[in-house]
Design a protein around this motif. Structure first.
Motif, short mmCIF file in Angstrom:
data_model
loop_
_atom_site.label_atom_id
_atom_site.label_comp_id
_atom_site.label_asym_id
_atom_site.label_seq_id
_atom_site.Cartn_x
_atom_site.Cartn_y
_atom_site.Cartn_z
N TYR A 155 0.75 -1.31 -0.09
CA TYR A 155 -0.14 0.02 -0.02
C TYR A 155 0.89 1.37 0.01
O TYR A 155 0.37 2.29 -0.54
N LYS A 187 1.14 10.62 5.55
CA LYS A 187 -0.43 10.16 5.46
C LYS A 187 -0.57 8.56 5.43
O LYS A 187 -1.58 8.34 5.61
N HIS A 188 0.32 7.99 5.23
CA HIS A 188 0.18 6.55 5.02
C HIS A 188 1.10 5.60 6.14
O HIS A 188 0.74 4.80 6.56
N ARG A 203 0.92 6.61 10.34
CA ARG A 203 -0.23 5.81 11.18
C ARG A 203 -0.29 4.44 11.28
O ARG A 203 -0.26 3.70 12.26
N ASN A 204 0.11 3.79 9.97
CA ASN A 204 0.40 2.25 10.23
C ASN A 204 1.35 1.71 11.09
O ASN A 204 1.26 0.76 11.62
N ILE A 263 0.64 1.67 14.97
CA ILE A 263 -0.34 0.50 15.52
C ILE A 263 0.59 -0.39 16.53
O ILE A 263 -0.16 -0.44 17.87
N ILE A 276 -6.84 4.18 16.18
CA ILE A 276 -5.65 3.90 14.99
C ILE A 276 -5.98 3.00 14.09
O ILE A 276 -6.15 3.19 12.88
N ASP A 277 -6.52 1.87 14.41
CA ASP A 277 -6.54 0.61 13.81
C ASP A 277 -8.16 0.27 13.61
O ASP A 277 -8.66 -0.43 14.39
N PRO A 278 -8.65 0.76 12.58
CA PRO A 278 -9.88 0.31 12.06
C PRO A 278 -10.47 -1.19 12.25
O PRO A 278 -11.73 -1.57 12.69
N ARG A 279 -9.47 -1.96 11.75
CA ARG A 279 -9.79 -3.41 12.15
C ARG A 279 -10.22 -3.86 13.50
O ARG A 279 -11.02 -4.71 13.70
N ARG A 314 -11.46 -1.53 16.02
CA ARG A 314 -12.41 -0.54 16.15
C ARG A 314 -13.78 -1.28 15.89
O ARG A 314 -14.62 -1.48 16.79
N LEU A 315 -13.69 -1.97 14.65
CA LEU A 315 -15.13 -2.17 14.37
C LEU A 315 -15.62 -3.93 14.66
O LEU A 315 -16.58 -4.04 14.65
N ASN A 323 -15.15 -6.49 13.72
CA ASN A 323 -15.61 -7.81 13.24
C ASN A 323 -14.51 -8.07 12.13
O ASN A 323 -13.93 -7.31 11.59
N GLY A 370 -14.59 -8.57 9.03
CA GLY A 370 -14.96 -8.23 7.63
C GLY A 370 -16.27 -8.63 7.25
O GLY A 370 -16.73 -9.68 7.91
N LYS A 371 -16.81 -8.29 6.21
CA LYS A 371 -17.85 -8.62 5.64
C LYS A 371 -17.70 -9.54 4.26
O LYS A 371 -18.37 -9.51 3.45
#
Ligand code: ADP
Ligand code: MG
Lengths: 310, 348
Positions: free
Chosen positions: A203, A220-221, A224-225, A228, A298-301, A303-304, A306, A308-309
């Motif tokens: 990425y 920007k990339h 932040r990563n 974590i 910081i890490d949406p994985r 926060r959410l 789950n 993934g869908k």
């Protein structure tokens, strides 16, 4: 997220309860008594004094009383230190400890991140070597050795800073540096390893292919990563800063909690030991909670919550 | 036809612990406006390095030691970092192989798709996001408005590759480089992605360089095909030229190892025996010679030049030299020649 935080707060109280209970019973096993002049007291006198502090009751009753008080935010009164309430004792000494602790954490983390990031971006150059050298120094010199060295050269010999004095911001600089070295070294090492990894990831390649300048790719990339995993070590680092501060406070004559902790253990001042233990635990658990929330931010994985869908 | 890109005598070296790897050894090709050029070859043949050289997205131990990369006649190798940044993601964009790792895990996909617009155009964030949403719809993300704030891990592999494609086309690039965009996906999704690329090409009129190690997907998308081996092109021509009138024994091998509609499930595939040469010390002659059943003495000694087969069809094999003995290609290739005749071609 809210549900997650509520759950964490529940566990926070459960943990505190267990720590308080454990400390209570362990402390009862400490050798000696809280009364320094016990030998010179008649049995009757001793009985009266014991009754005054509730020490004549069975251990179980004492336990229930203590926990009851704790629920109301009452940590009991100190046996030493002029019979002051433990909460007041902690309160008076909290400010200096918190100040140097927080300063050290902020300085250590911020400069550690910068140092690690520079090392990663300038991998295998003199900047990387220098950054690695500084962070290994920070990691390997114990805070009290650094404290003594700083005090000797910068304060005693060259008179740039005051010697063993606690009044203004200037007097907090040396203890902050002494305490910040370890978090700085730790964060820098972690940050470098992680960021080297991140910089070679797909990425980041895509971020370059979009036309981002090198600076934007990093800010920007990559940053932040890379942060974590760094966030996860802030908790343990806070522990080492707090424990490190006990000795460092002593060296710089800072009227903080660390010094008081040492004194209360040597004098069997049960309520103060208990109060400080619970207070430190509370602080640490809060730190870990904040770290976890930060982590989620910081890490949406995470926060959410789950996978993934897919 | 307009040549929008021309690569001339490209050489790329890698500095490694064991010495210098000569990964690209004199590659020449051009890309016409609006066409799709496929580059095929076994993995390790230098396809990715060739196209990464165009955008100068090479590892730090790489050097482009020789060559020119002309974009509208301008040599990209003479541009500075800022000028290259201005081209990337704007005029020339790239789709990478693995959609699972190409997206930033900590940024919403709306922002990731809008990013090239914000970098290259003077647009407001709001307009960029609006455009990102349109493009997400265009690439087939269902209900994009509701998914702008989702993160990559909330999408399937196929959807992620669609998002990566959206990022690549959001700023209407002139050239789209797709480096094995379907390799990591399963077969049905592969077909969908190829269809999508073809459809997008018609809509926005971009030229495509499509890289694959699988000749099977080439017919569906390419106008022209270049076959690559050990850091050089060995044959190039139209899709029909390469599929039905192949001349280089390496192309024969690739075609023979390709599953066709008539090969049933358990039919054994002929893969080309042997391994590619070590590019630390490239061979003097045709790099394919050690694996080539038709190799002659001269193949060991001297690099074959390109021989012209037809107007746009060239192959670098000594078999095309007027003095070379006539050889009979494998049966599968002869069948292809038959089809070529039916197509009206002039097979050898
Ligand atoms: N970072 C690198 N260091 C050294 N050699 C490399 C590096 N990247 C690629 N190469 C060499 O370049 C050759 C071509 O690689 P690549 O273009 O990725 O192949 P393809 O995309 O065709 O599979 C590889 O076989 C390898 O030897
Ligand atoms: Mg590749």
């Amino acid at each position: 997220m809210t549900k997650y935080i509520l759950k964490r707060i529940f566990y926070l109280f459960l943990t505190l309860f267990i720590i308080a209970s454990l400390t209570f019973f362990l402390m009862k096993l400490l050798p000696g008594t809280p009364f320094s002049n016990q030998n010179r007291m008649s049995p009757d006198q001793l009985k009266i004094v014991k009754a005054q502090y509730g020490l004549d009751q069975s251990v179980f009753v004492q336990y229930v009383r203590y926990m009851g008080g704790l629920l109301q935010g009452n940590l009991g009164t100190s046996f030493q230190f002029n019979n002051e309430p433990v909460t007041a004792l902690i309160g008076q000494r909290l400010a200096p400890s918190m100040q140097i602790g927080a300063q050290a954490m902020v300085v250590g983390t911020v400069f550690g991140i910068l140092l690690g990031a520079v090392a990663a971006i300038r991998k295998n150059t003199w900047a990387d070597t220098l950054a690695t050298f500084v962070s290994i120094l920070g990691l390997s010199i114990p805070s009290f050795v650094l404290a003594v060295l700083l005090q000797f050269y910068l304060a005693y010999k060259w008179r740039i800073f005051p010697v063993a004095l606690w009044d203004n911001f200037q007097s907090s600089i040396l203890p902050t540096i002494a305490l910040a070295a370890l978090p700085l070294g730790t964060v820098a090492r972690f940050m470098r390893t992680e960021m080297v990894d991140v910089m070679s990831s797909d990425y980041i390649e895509l971020a370059k292919a979009k036309g981002n300048s090198s600076w934007k790719v990093v800010t920007k990339h990559a940053l932040r990563n890379s942060l974590i995993p760094v966030v996860t070590i802030i908790g343990p680092m806070a522990v080492s800063v707090m424990t490190g501060s006990m000795v460092v406070e002593n060296i710089f004559s800072i009227p903080g909690i660390g010094e008081q902790f040492v004194k209360s253990i040597t004098t069997n001042d049960y309520p103060t030991i208990m109060g400080l233990t619970i207070f430190y635990s509370f602080l640490l658990i809060i730190v870990y909670l904040i770290v976890d929330i930060l982590y989620g931010l910081i890490d949406p994985r995470i926060r959410l919550g789950n996978g993934g869908k897919e | 036809m307009d040549k929008i890109l021309e690569v001339k005598d490209l050489h790329v070296d890698f500095d490694t612990y064991n010495g210098v790897v000569h990964a690209i050894r004199g590659v020449n090709f051009h890309l016409n406006a609006g066409e799709t050029l496929a580059i095929v070859g076994e993995s390790g043949s230098g396809k990715s390095i060739t196209v990464r050289s165009i955008l100068q997205l090479l590892a730090s131990n790489a050097t482009i030691s020789k060559g020119e990369i002309l974009y509208h006649g301008d040599d990209l190798l003479q541009k500075n970092a800022k000028e290259m940044d201005n081209l990337r993601g704007n005029k020339i964009s790239m789709i990478f192989q693995d959609p699972m790792t190409s997206l930033d895990p900590t940024m919403t996909i709306g922002k990731q798709v809008a990013e090239p617009l914000l970098i290259h155009n003077n647009v407001s964030k709001k307009d960029a996001l609006k455009r990102a949403e349109e493009v997400l719809r265009l690439v087939g993300i269902p209900n994009p408005a509701a998914r702008m704030n989702d993160y990559p891990h909330q999408f399937s592999g196929g959807q992620r590759q669609r998002i990566v494609i959206a990022i690549a086309i959001v700023d209407y690039p002139e050239i789209l480089i797709a480096d094995e965009p379907t390799t990591a996906l399963d077969v049905t999704v592969q077909a969908q992605i190829i269809d999508l690329l073809r459809e997008l090409q018609q809509k926005i009129g971009t030229s495509i360089i499509f890289i694959t190690h699988d000749l099977g997907v080439v017919a569906g998308i390419a106008d022209r095909v270049a076959v690559m081996y050990a850091g050089r092109f060995v044959e190039y021509g139209s899709v029909d030229d390469i599929f039905f009138n192949p001349q280089h024994p390496y192309t024969w091998g690739l075609l023979d190892s390709m599953p066709t509609l008539d090969t049933n499930e358990d039919a054994r595939l002929n893969s080309i025996p042997g391994t590619p040469p070590n590019l630390l010390d490239p061979p003097a002659g045709d790099a394919f010679a050690p694996r080539n059943a038709y190799a002659m003495q001269i193949d060991e000694e001297q690099q074959p030049p390109f021989f012209q087969v037809s107007k746009h069809h060239f192959a670098a094999t000594w078999l095309l030299h007027p003095d070379a003995p006539k050889v009979t290609p494998p049966a599968g290739i002869l069948n292809r020649y038959e089809k070529f005749k039916k197509l009206g071609g002039n097979a050898k």
